[in-house]
Scaffold this motif. Sequence first.
Motif, PDB file in Angstrom:
ATOM      1  N   GLY A 136       6.868   2.089   7.393  1.00  0.00           N
ATOM      2  CA  GLY A 136       5.826   2.661   7.976  1.00  0.00           C
ATOM      3  C   GLY A 136       4.506   2.745   7.587  1.00  0.00           C
ATOM      4  O   GLY A 136       3.835   2.307   7.561  1.00  0.00           O
ATOM      5  N   ARG A 137       4.464   3.863   6.560  1.00  0.00           N
ATOM      6  CA  ARG A 137       3.932   5.220   6.191  1.00  0.00           C
ATOM      7  C   ARG A 137       3.020   3.658   4.960  1.00  0.00           C
ATOM      8  O   ARG A 137       1.523   3.959   5.116  1.00  0.00           O
ATOM      9  CB  ARG A 137       4.260   6.011   5.123  1.00  0.00           C
ATOM     10  N   ALA A 138       4.060   3.368   4.066  1.00  0.00           N
ATOM     11  CA  ALA A 138       3.323   2.067   3.082  1.00  0.00           C
ATOM     12  C   ALA A 138       2.698   0.761   3.754  1.00  0.00           C
ATOM     13  O   ALA A 138       1.698   0.733   2.747  1.00  0.00           O
ATOM     14  CB  ALA A 138       4.886   1.580   2.210  1.00  0.00           C
ATOM     15  N   SER A 139       3.160   0.574   5.139  1.00  0.00           N
ATOM     16  CA  SER A 139       1.705  -0.602   5.683  1.00  0.00           C
ATOM     17  C   SER A 139       0.964   0.200   6.369  1.00  0.00           C
ATOM     18  O   SER A 139       0.436  -0.968   7.629  1.00  0.00           O
ATOM     19  CB  SER A 139       2.912  -1.211   6.287  1.00  0.00           C
ATOM     20  N   ASN A 140       0.677   1.516   6.454  1.00  0.00           N
ATOM     21  CA  ASN A 140      -0.024   2.074   6.906  1.00  0.00           C
ATOM     22  C   ASN A 140      -2.043   1.659   6.820  1.00  0.00           C
ATOM     23  O   ASN A 140      -2.005   2.499   5.986  1.00  0.00           O
ATOM     24  CB  ASN A 140      -0.018   2.794   7.907  1.00  0.00           C
ATOM     25  N   LEU A 141      -2.543   0.192   6.753  1.00  0.00           N
ATOM     26  CA  LEU A 141      -3.559   0.261   6.188  1.00  0.00           C
ATOM     27  C   LEU A 141      -4.918   1.043   6.291  1.00  0.00           C
ATOM     28  O   LEU A 141      -5.751   0.983   5.954  1.00  0.00           O
ATOM     29  CB  LEU A 141      -4.123  -1.508   6.089  1.00  0.00           C
ATOM     30  N   ALA A 142      -4.719   1.768   8.232  1.00  0.00           N
ATOM     31  CA  ALA A 142      -5.537   3.006   8.353  1.00  0.00           C
ATOM     32  C   ALA A 142      -6.129   4.352   7.897  1.00  0.00           C
ATOM     33  O   ALA A 142      -6.563   5.057   8.346  1.00  0.00           O
ATOM     34  CB  ALA A 142      -5.286   2.749  10.088  1.00  0.00           C
ATOM     35  N   ASP A 143      -4.339   4.309   7.421  1.00  0.00           N
ATOM     36  CA  ASP A 143      -4.174   5.180   5.910  1.00  0.00           C
ATOM     37  C   ASP A 143      -4.878   5.321   4.924  1.00  0.00           C
ATOM     38  O   ASP A 143      -3.957   4.639   3.861  1.00  0.00           O
ATOM     39  CB  ASP A 143      -3.378   6.199   6.171  1.00  0.00           C
ATOM     40  N   HIS A 144      -6.554   5.371   4.676  1.00  0.00           N
ATOM     41  CA  HIS A 144      -6.763   5.374   3.369  1.00  0.00           C
ATOM     42  C   HIS A 144      -5.981   6.190   2.009  1.00  0.00           C
ATOM     43  O   HIS A 144      -6.465   5.475   0.659  1.00  0.00           O
ATOM     44  CB  HIS A 144      -8.080   5.661   3.663  1.00  0.00           C
ATOM     45  N   HIS A 145      -5.248   6.874   2.370  1.00  0.00           N
ATOM     46  CA  HIS A 145      -4.974   8.239   1.209  1.00  0.00           C
ATOM     47  C   HIS A 145      -3.343   8.419   1.097  1.00  0.00           C
ATOM     48  O   HIS A 145      -3.087   9.001   0.715  1.00  0.00           O
ATOM     49  CB  HIS A 145      -5.211   9.117   1.960  1.00  0.00           C
ATOM     50  N   ARG A 146      -2.937   6.585   1.985  1.00  0.00           N
ATOM     51  CA  ARG A 146      -1.143   6.574   1.674  1.00  0.00           C
ATOM     52  C   ARG A 146      -0.926   6.851   0.261  1.00  0.00           C
ATOM     53  O   ARG A 146      -1.955   5.750  -0.341  1.00  0.00           O
ATOM     54  CB  ARG A 146      -0.899   5.605   2.686  1.00  0.00           C
ATOM     55  N   PRO A 147      -0.394   6.787  -0.168  1.00  0.00           N
ATOM     56  CA  PRO A 147      -0.007   6.362  -1.759  1.00  0.00           C
ATOM     57  C   PRO A 147       0.900   5.598  -1.918  1.00  0.00           C
ATOM     58  O   PRO A 147       1.185   5.137  -1.682  1.00  0.00           O
ATOM     59  CB  PRO A 147       1.271   7.975  -2.042  1.00  0.00           C
ATOM     60  N   GLY A 148       0.634   5.230  -3.268  1.00  0.00           N
ATOM     61  CA  GLY A 148       2.143   3.923  -4.017  1.00  0.00           C
ATOM     62  C   GLY A 148       2.838   3.705  -3.946  1.00  0.00           C
ATOM     63  O   GLY A 148       3.037   5.017  -3.377  1.00  0.00           O
ATOM     64  N   ALA A 149       3.187   3.085  -4.282  1.00  0.00           N
ATOM     65  CA  ALA A 149       4.468   2.818  -4.154  1.00  0.00           C
ATOM     66  C   ALA A 149       5.897   3.818  -5.260  1.00  0.00           C
ATOM     67  O   ALA A 149       6.757   4.186  -4.968  1.00  0.00           O
ATOM     68  CB  ALA A 149       4.955   1.431  -5.025  1.00  0.00           C
ATOM     69  N   ALA A 150       5.353   4.270  -5.833  1.00  0.00           N
ATOM     70  CA  ALA A 150       5.980   5.118  -6.898  1.00  0.00           C
ATOM     71  C   ALA A 150       5.557   6.352  -6.122  1.00  0.00           C
ATOM     72  O   ALA A 150       6.733   7.171  -6.411  1.00  0.00           O
ATOM     73  CB  ALA A 150       5.647   5.247  -8.924  1.00  0.00           C
ATOM     74  N   ARG A 151       4.558   6.789  -6.097  1.00  0.00           N
ATOM     75  CA  ARG A 151       5.119   8.020  -5.249  1.00  0.00           C
ATOM     76  C   ARG A 151       5.438   8.319  -3.904  1.00  0.00           C
ATOM     77  O   ARG A 151       6.082   9.170  -3.373  1.00  0.00           O
ATOM     78  CB  ARG A 151       3.626   8.632  -5.231  1.00  0.00           C
ATOM     79  N   LEU A 152       5.749   6.528  -3.570  1.00  0.00           N
ATOM     80  CA  LEU A 152       6.390   7.018  -1.842  1.00  0.00           C
ATOM     81  C   LEU A 152       7.618   7.054  -2.229  1.00  0.00           C
ATOM     82  O   LEU A 152       8.643   7.615  -1.999  1.00  0.00           O
ATOM     83  CB  LEU A 152       5.916   5.359  -1.267  1.00  0.00           C
ATOM     84  N   ALA A 153       7.983   6.319  -3.645  1.00  0.00           N
ATOM     85  CA  ALA A 153       9.943   6.571  -4.152  1.00  0.00           C
ATOM     86  C   ALA A 153      10.009   7.522  -4.810  1.00  0.00           C
ATOM     87  O   ALA A 153      10.555   8.124  -3.838  1.00  0.00           O
ATOM     88  CB  ALA A 153       9.732   5.779  -4.868  1.00  0.00           C
TER      89      ALA A 153
END
Length: 107
Positions: A78-95
């Motif tokens: 859900g965090r990765a797909s939250n387009l309203a969060d312009h500061h969401r990390p990329g896949a590597a950092r999320l992993a």
Amino acid sequence: MEKELRGRLMIELERVAKGENSLFFVTRGFNPHGLPEHMLPAVSRELSELASKCLDLADSLGEAGGAPVSSVLHRYLGRASNLADHHRPGAARLARELLADLRTLEA
């Protein structure tokens, strides 16, 4: 099922953290850009579906918090797909963050 999910998830997240499978956090249910199904990683679909089954089973058994690995995976999807969060990390950092959370759950 949670143990199986955790084992498979840890292996895949190590790959994602190294920059492989950058679409890992995109699944049918978490696809904010509407990517076609054939572009979505099969392993992500399998793990997300397994997590959903774990959550459903825990819910049907009345075990609140009974599927912590599944819950944390869905939270990160859900965090990765939250387009309203312009500061969401990329896949590597999320992993890397998800791996740390899973290790904390294990402790």
